[in-house]
Motif scaffolding. Sequence first.
Motif, PDB file in Angstrom:
ATOM      1  N   ALA A 147       0.652  -1.232   0.098  1.00  0.00           N
ATOM      2  CA  ALA A 147       0.071   0.081   0.058  1.00  0.00           C
ATOM      3  C   ALA A 147       0.701   1.333  -0.101  1.00  0.00           C
ATOM      4  O   ALA A 147       0.525   2.102  -0.770  1.00  0.00           O
ATOM      5  CB  ALA A 147      -0.873   0.099   1.186  1.00  0.00           C
ATOM      6  N   VAL A 148       1.943   1.282   0.884  1.00  0.00           N
ATOM      7  CA  VAL A 148       2.531   2.387   0.929  1.00  0.00           C
ATOM      8  C   VAL A 148       3.618   2.536  -0.325  1.00  0.00           C
ATOM      9  O   VAL A 148       3.505   3.787  -0.855  1.00  0.00           O
ATOM     10  CB  VAL A 148       3.824   2.275   2.190  1.00  0.00           C
ATOM     11  N   VAL A 149       3.943   1.455  -0.861  1.00  0.00           N
ATOM     12  CA  VAL A 149       4.771   1.892  -2.085  1.00  0.00           C
ATOM     13  C   VAL A 149       3.702   2.202  -3.451  1.00  0.00           C
ATOM     14  O   VAL A 149       4.171   2.993  -4.055  1.00  0.00           O
ATOM     15  CB  VAL A 149       5.459   0.576  -2.500  1.00  0.00           C
ATOM     16  N   SER A 150       2.597   1.753  -3.444  1.00  0.00           N
ATOM     17  CA  SER A 150       1.717   1.920  -4.471  1.00  0.00           C
ATOM     18  C   SER A 150       1.233   3.348  -4.392  1.00  0.00           C
ATOM     19  O   SER A 150       1.255   4.076  -5.408  1.00  0.00           O
ATOM     20  CB  SER A 150       0.281   1.098  -4.511  1.00  0.00           C
ATOM     21  N   VAL A 151       0.855   3.989  -3.186  1.00  0.00           N
ATOM     22  CA  VAL A 151       0.647   5.122  -2.943  1.00  0.00           C
ATOM     23  C   VAL A 151       1.607   6.227  -3.462  1.00  0.00           C
ATOM     24  O   VAL A 151       1.514   7.388  -4.098  1.00  0.00           O
ATOM     25  CB  VAL A 151       0.076   5.567  -1.533  1.00  0.00           C
ATOM     26  N   GLY A 152       2.804   5.742  -2.840  1.00  0.00           N
ATOM     27  CA  GLY A 152       4.103   6.693  -3.177  1.00  0.00           C
ATOM     28  C   GLY A 152       4.288   6.937  -4.680  1.00  0.00           C
ATOM     29  O   GLY A 152       4.487   7.820  -5.308  1.00  0.00           O
ATOM     30  N   LEU A 153       4.241   5.456  -5.545  1.00  0.00           N
ATOM     31  CA  LEU A 153       4.318   5.443  -7.021  1.00  0.00           C
ATOM     32  C   LEU A 153       3.211   6.321  -7.632  1.00  0.00           C
ATOM     33  O   LEU A 153       3.660   7.118  -8.602  1.00  0.00           O
ATOM     34  CB  LEU A 153       4.319   4.147  -7.652  1.00  0.00           C
ATOM     35  N   MET A 154       1.976   6.371  -7.089  1.00  0.00           N
ATOM     36  CA  MET A 154       0.843   7.151  -7.703  1.00  0.00           C
ATOM     37  C   MET A 154       1.224   8.922  -7.386  1.00  0.00           C
ATOM     38  O   MET A 154       1.106   9.376  -8.325  1.00  0.00           O
ATOM     39  CB  MET A 154      -0.250   6.787  -7.244  1.00  0.00           C
ATOM     40  N   LEU A 155       1.679   8.944  -6.131  1.00  0.00           N
ATOM     41  CA  LEU A 155       2.135  10.566  -5.815  1.00  0.00           C
ATOM     42  C   LEU A 155       2.928  11.020  -6.793  1.00  0.00           C
ATOM     43  O   LEU A 155       2.928  12.252  -7.148  1.00  0.00           O
ATOM     44  CB  LEU A 155       2.378  10.565  -4.421  1.00  0.00           C
ATOM     45  N   GLY A 171       3.683  10.052  -9.633  1.00  0.00           N
ATOM     46  CA  GLY A 171       3.103  10.077 -11.188  1.00  0.00           C
ATOM     47  C   GLY A 171       3.966   8.818 -11.833  1.00  0.00           C
ATOM     48  O   GLY A 171       3.853   8.741 -13.067  1.00  0.00           O
ATOM     49  N   LYS A 172       4.458   7.996 -10.994  1.00  0.00           N
ATOM     50  CA  LYS A 172       5.175   6.658 -11.641  1.00  0.00           C
ATOM     51  C   LYS A 172       4.264   5.517 -12.204  1.00  0.00           C
ATOM     52  O   LYS A 172       4.520   4.527 -12.654  1.00  0.00           O
ATOM     53  CB  LYS A 172       6.110   6.147 -10.851  1.00  0.00           C
ATOM     54  N   ALA A 173       3.281   5.669 -11.370  1.00  0.00           N
ATOM     55  CA  ALA A 173       2.109   4.691 -11.630  1.00  0.00           C
ATOM     56  C   ALA A 173       0.674   4.853 -11.557  1.00  0.00           C
ATOM     57  O   ALA A 173       0.634   5.965 -11.005  1.00  0.00           O
ATOM     58  CB  ALA A 173       2.239   3.429 -10.595  1.00  0.00           C
ATOM     59  N   GLY A 174      -0.205   4.453 -12.277  1.00  0.00           N
ATOM     60  CA  GLY A 174      -1.651   4.736 -12.321  1.00  0.00           C
ATOM     61  C   GLY A 174      -2.332   3.624 -11.171  1.00  0.00           C
ATOM     62  O   GLY A 174      -1.700   2.642 -10.689  1.00  0.00           O
ATOM     63  N   LYS A 216      -4.072   1.338 -12.463  1.00  0.00           N
ATOM     64  CA  LYS A 216      -4.041   0.206 -13.257  1.00  0.00           C
ATOM     65  C   LYS A 216      -2.778  -0.447 -13.485  1.00  0.00           C
ATOM     66  O   LYS A 216      -2.686  -1.591 -13.969  1.00  0.00           O
ATOM     67  CB  LYS A 216      -4.649   0.395 -14.599  1.00  0.00           C
ATOM     68  N   THR A 217      -1.639   0.344 -12.845  1.00  0.00           N
ATOM     69  CA  THR A 217      -0.347  -0.280 -13.165  1.00  0.00           C
ATOM     70  C   THR A 217      -0.088  -1.617 -12.364  1.00  0.00           C
ATOM     71  O   THR A 217      -0.395  -1.610 -11.117  1.00  0.00           O
ATOM     72  CB  THR A 217       0.816   0.695 -12.680  1.00  0.00           C
ATOM     73  N   PRO A 218       0.263  -2.715 -13.076  1.00  0.00           N
ATOM     74  CA  PRO A 218       0.414  -3.925 -12.122  1.00  0.00           C
ATOM     75  C   PRO A 218       1.742  -3.774 -11.357  1.00  0.00           C
ATOM     76  O   PRO A 218       2.706  -3.185 -11.670  1.00  0.00           O
ATOM     77  CB  PRO A 218       0.777  -4.948 -13.477  1.00  0.00           C
ATOM     78  N   ILE A 219       1.576  -4.337 -10.343  1.00  0.00           N
ATOM     79  CA  ILE A 219       2.786  -4.318  -9.359  1.00  0.00           C
ATOM     80  C   ILE A 219       2.992  -5.590  -8.739  1.00  0.00           C
ATOM     81  O   ILE A 219       2.106  -6.533  -8.713  1.00  0.00           O
ATOM     82  CB  ILE A 219       2.438  -3.241  -7.966  1.00  0.00           C
ATOM     83  N   PRO A 220       4.325  -6.101  -9.138  1.00  0.00           N
ATOM     84  CA  PRO A 220       4.565  -7.463  -8.954  1.00  0.00           C
ATOM     85  C   PRO A 220       4.524  -7.700  -7.375  1.00  0.00           C
ATOM     86  O   PRO A 220       5.510  -7.167  -6.491  1.00  0.00           O
ATOM     87  CB  PRO A 220       6.112  -7.679  -9.266  1.00  0.00           C
ATOM     88  N   PHE A 221       3.563  -8.317  -6.592  1.00  0.00           N
ATOM     89  CA  PHE A 221       3.204  -8.521  -5.479  1.00  0.00           C
ATOM     90  C   PHE A 221       4.140  -9.304  -4.584  1.00  0.00           C
ATOM     91  O   PHE A 221       4.687  -9.189  -3.386  1.00  0.00           O
ATOM     92  CB  PHE A 221       1.647  -8.952  -5.312  1.00  0.00           C
ATOM     93  N   GLY A 222       4.687 -10.431  -5.666  1.00  0.00           N
ATOM     94  CA  GLY A 222       5.680 -11.194  -5.002  1.00  0.00           C
ATOM     95  C   GLY A 222       7.030 -10.309  -4.403  1.00  0.00           C
ATOM     96  O   GLY A 222       7.391 -11.183  -3.398  1.00  0.00           O
ATOM     97  N   THR A 223       7.328  -9.330  -4.774  1.00  0.00           N
ATOM     98  CA  THR A 223       8.528  -8.697  -4.255  1.00  0.00           C
ATOM     99  C   THR A 223       8.071  -8.177  -2.753  1.00  0.00           C
ATOM    100  O   THR A 223       8.831  -8.410  -1.766  1.00  0.00           O
ATOM    101  CB  THR A 223       8.592  -7.345  -5.197  1.00  0.00           C
ATOM    102  N   PHE A 224       6.770  -7.875  -2.268  1.00  0.00           N
ATOM    103  CA  PHE A 224       6.445  -7.379  -1.094  1.00  0.00           C
ATOM    104  C   PHE A 224       6.409  -8.399  -0.256  1.00  0.00           C
ATOM    105  O   PHE A 224       7.064  -8.521   0.878  1.00  0.00           O
ATOM    106  CB  PHE A 224       5.093  -6.751  -1.158  1.00  0.00           C
ATOM    107  N   LEU A 225       5.824  -9.800  -0.845  1.00  0.00           N
ATOM    108  CA  LEU A 225       5.783 -10.973  -0.011  1.00  0.00           C
ATOM    109  C   LEU A 225       7.381 -11.362   0.346  1.00  0.00           C
ATOM    110  O   LEU A 225       7.512 -11.838   1.484  1.00  0.00           O
ATOM    111  CB  LEU A 225       5.098 -12.141  -0.829  1.00  0.00           C
ATOM    112  N   THR A 226       8.164 -11.195  -0.598  1.00  0.00           N
ATOM    113  CA  THR A 226       9.578 -11.758  -0.218  1.00  0.00           C
ATOM    114  C   THR A 226      10.076 -10.826   0.792  1.00  0.00           C
ATOM    115  O   THR A 226      10.732 -11.357   1.828  1.00  0.00           O
ATOM    116  CB  THR A 226      10.424 -11.998  -1.345  1.00  0.00           C
TER     117      THR A 226
END
Length: 250
Positions: free
Chosen positions: A202-210, A212-215, A217-227
């Motif tokens: 959540a933190v990284v997605s919001v950061g990327l949106m703020l 303007g790096k991601a919208g 709908k931008t797919p984010i590889p969730f496995g990276t957060f899990l690892t």
Amino acid sequence: MELVAVFIIGTLIGSFLNVTIFRVHDDRSVVKGRSKCMKCEEAIDVKDLVPVLSYLNLRGRCRKCKSVISWQYPVIEIVTGLLFVAAWMASGMGLMFVRDAIFVSYLIIIFVYDLRHMMILDKFTVPAMIIAVLLNLWLGYIPAWSILAGGLVLAGFFYIQFAISKGGWVGGGDIRMGALMGFMLGLEHGLVALFIAYLLGAVVSVGLMLFGKAGRKTPIPFGTFLTVSTVVVLFCGGGIVEWYLGLFGG
Ligand SMILES: [Zn+2]
């Protein structure tokens, strides 16, 4: 001195992890054949295979064709070295260190592969699962029921989302990754890791949106957060659980 040796061993393992990640993607054998430059395909001299130092010495370029070498190589070598040091500091010399080093190695491979290719491969998660179950049962630090329940509950968590969304929200790779986290950490710590992964996501997605790096709908590889969350809980799981329970005066 000890920590320096552990760090160096970590960087050597890290360079093997690099080779594994690239070769699995190119469908080449991990153990056979010399390392070659990706561009000119010239075999790389042994003196240019020293972790981190060779990259610095060559200023990030192939000795023969001068093409740029991925910065992924030294970064993974350094990160692996540091995580090995963390494992050593957490458990000292012994079987727990060996266990943590193996777990961390698999998690690094899964992290990088998911980041680069948006895929969590069974080729990595399935053997890691088997190793995690066997090592944890053998070492006996986590109760057997917790190891098995952890794998089932975390896999089930993703399976339910998979079933409801017909594969739209999560993929089969996430289900296997959930099982792996549970088998590595046990039920209690596995759930904590799951929670941290969503928090991080959540933190990284919001950061990327703020920025303007991601919208949305931008797919984010969730496995990276899990690892990442699995590594965090692996090293300081007990502390996090105590802190969390402490919040409720428990
Ligand atoms: Zn070259």
